[in-house]
Scaffold this active site. Sequence first.
Site, short mmCIF file in Angstrom:
data_model
loop_
_atom_site.label_atom_id
_atom_site.label_comp_id
_atom_site.label_asym_id
_atom_site.label_seq_id
_atom_site.Cartn_x
_atom_site.Cartn_y
_atom_site.Cartn_z
N CYS A 2 0.61 -1.22 -0.06
CA CYS A 2 0.02 -0.16 0.02
C CYS A 2 0.86 1.28 0.14
CB CYS A 2 -0.79 0.02 1.25
SG CYS A 2 -1.77 -1.61 1.59
N ARG A 27 4.75 0.93 -6.23
CA ARG A 27 4.54 0.09 -4.91
C ARG A 27 3.61 -1.10 -5.12
NH1 ARG A 27 6.57 2.25 -0.53
NH2 ARG A 27 5.25 1.14 1.01
N TRP A 76 -3.00 -2.77 -1.59
CA TRP A 76 -2.53 -3.98 -1.80
C TRP A 76 -2.85 -4.92 -1.09
CZ3 TRP A 76 0.86 -7.98 -0.47
CH2 TRP A 76 1.40 -8.74 -1.51
N ASN A 112 -1.26 1.80 6.14
CA ASN A 112 -0.28 0.90 5.23
C ASN A 112 0.40 -0.25 6.23
OD1 ASN A 112 1.65 -0.56 3.86
ND2 ASN A 112 2.95 1.20 3.72
N GLY A 113 0.04 -1.52 6.03
CA GLY A 113 0.81 -2.49 7.00
C GLY A 113 -0.09 -3.59 7.49
N GLU A 499 19.65 -14.30 -10.30
CA GLU A 499 18.91 -12.87 -10.53
C GLU A 499 18.46 -13.00 -11.91
OE1 GLU A 499 18.17 -10.78 -8.85
OE2 GLU A 499 17.94 -9.08 -10.11
N LYS A 503 14.54 -12.03 -12.84
CA LYS A 503 14.29 -10.96 -13.67
C LYS A 503 13.19 -11.47 -14.73
CE LYS A 503 14.99 -8.10 -11.88
NZ LYS A 503 15.64 -8.20 -10.58
N GLU A 506 9.52 -12.32 -13.25
CA GLU A 506 8.68 -11.52 -12.42
C GLU A 506 7.86 -10.51 -13.46
OE1 GLU A 506 10.70 -8.91 -9.50
OE2 GLU A 506 12.56 -8.74 -10.73
N LYS A 621 6.70 -3.15 -4.91
CA LYS A 621 8.10 -2.70 -4.55
C LYS A 621 8.59 -3.05 -3.19
CE LYS A 621 11.86 -0.80 -6.37
NZ LYS A 621 12.76 -1.58 -7.29
#
Length: 626
Positions: A2, A27, A76, A112-113, A499, A503, A506, A621
Amino acid sequence: MCGIVGYVGTQQAGPVLLEGLEKLEYRGYDSAGIAVRNGSEDAEVVKTIGRLQNLVERTDGGKAVAGTCGIGHTRWATHGAPSKTNAHPHVSGNCTGSGSGRVESLVVGVHNGIIENYQELKAKLERHGYAFYSQTDTEVLIKLVDYYYRKYKVGPIDALAKTIVRVRGSYALAVMFKDIPDKIFVARKDSPMIIGKNDHETFLASDVPAILNHTRQVYYIGNLEMAELSAGKAVFYNLDGDVIEKEVTNIEWDAEAAEKGGYEHFMIKEIHEQPKVSEDTLHKYVFGEGKNVKIDLSEVGLTEEKMKAYSQIYIAACGSAWHVGMEAQYVIEELVGIPVRVELASEFRYRKSGILPNSLVIIISQSGETADSLAALRMAKEKGTETLAIVNVVGSSIAREADYCMYTLAGPEISVATTKAYTCQLICSFLLAVAFAKARGRIDEEQYRYYIGELLSLPGKIEATLSDKERIQWFAAKYANARDIFFIGRGIDYAICLEGSLKMKEISYIHSEAYAAGELKHGTISLIEDGTLVIGALTQSDLYEKTISNMMECKSRGAYLMGLTSYGKYDVEDNVNFAVYVPRVDEHFIGVPAIVPLQLLGYYLSVSNGLDVDKPRNLAKSVTVE
Ligand code: M6R
């Protein structure tokens, strides 16, 4: 996760809130809403699901909602599905329908949380006559503020203090009270929130880019702290309700650093920023030249004595930052000769086996707010272990709580898929490896200068790799319909594969896996069939032949092979179908240029498939929940 924003000042709040929310879109979110107050009138709440653009259209860019004080939120979903009813802002009053419109309510808020004990609190509030319209923990939080405000007839700061003593979990909370116009009250624990201010206006946001067009003067609000915001004024309080003084931080990046600057997506812009931000990061810690060149970690606080004293290093991180840890492990163990354990922060935080004495725990995090990484840091500190953070966001929780902090100078990273922050994290871990090796007498002066010289050459080598991007673009177009991709490599090459594979999945949503090359034949090779793309990382000379053999095992089962190696190893073309070369550099550090073609491959595959590169589905994010 969020995003929250707030504004109180002289302008109409709606457009400012929407502009802030737009800057926080990276985000990740599935619904959005704002609540704006016009003097003493009830707040007008507007909520929409899907893209923020829907809220922009519903409110005519915020202009349709009158008032100069307001809060906003991108949600979110955690508790309850994405829906208008579950979207924020939430209100303490009874609410019918989805909650949009002018809502009669004492308290309106965004959060948010995660409130971990929300069910127990909900039951308590139900016993006191509160009814709930959503499935969210946030509605419980807002109603709890209302409960304490009414029951004890205290001021808003006291009501907030009573609330945060009662809740377990994390929150960046912003509320407005009906009887206190033109003020916003906030509280924070373990979720990001900053306060910005100029002479006539005050802002709150989850992250700095949301307010940069209005002010560079930022306050970082600490854990279990609260603030009262009015136009051009912010007063901070501790849990006892005492006023506390805070220093203002001047944000140095310009607002354009958080804009696309002519690129189609943030991700490709950030990929191209890598030479510059690597250079900035290197020059933050490397000083002098010729015989006098040295790595200076005095700003970090790590002395040579400290570096000599540790007998074990742990690295804990999540996602790409964990991949940095994997690569750093090989480099540090080889250069420094000290054992390194790399742990997923989400596992490390619950480990019961303890941490060996004389250890250093390194936490790597771009955002500095990742919940699991923060918890791992706290767990290490509780056990009395020294901690070092490699962090990008200045003033973030991890940066503030670690004993030592080494900043990456990647600047704001907006794309959900990390690129430039990952590269800067690698550079910091290599700088640490060389500094530790020197401090512990593992390398002499000449080797020290050689390694620093190689590190300083990295920005130019990234630049050279980027100049070959059209070949990757061509290859991505050919493989746009791939179903499965396997990345294989050994040692540092395995870390590069981890990695590269992340990439890929995602942002392009193509299933991919990274395997230590020797491990494939222990099961996974059964998935290789005609046309499966296998990408081998072949940057390590001593492991080159071994990985080539494993690639050939795949080729004989029908795989199409791409090889990623360094200039000069042209015989790779005898074995692979498509070769990609990166400039030579000391092989400990080659992961920096070598990741670039894999970042580009993920990017171009995502673009070829018409996907939302910067905001991939289901992702956020900054992962501030467990
Ligand atoms: O902010 P952090 O570096 O702590 O974030 C850790 C991961 O969530 C992050 O690296 C994630 O894996 C990225 N989406 C990868 O591109």
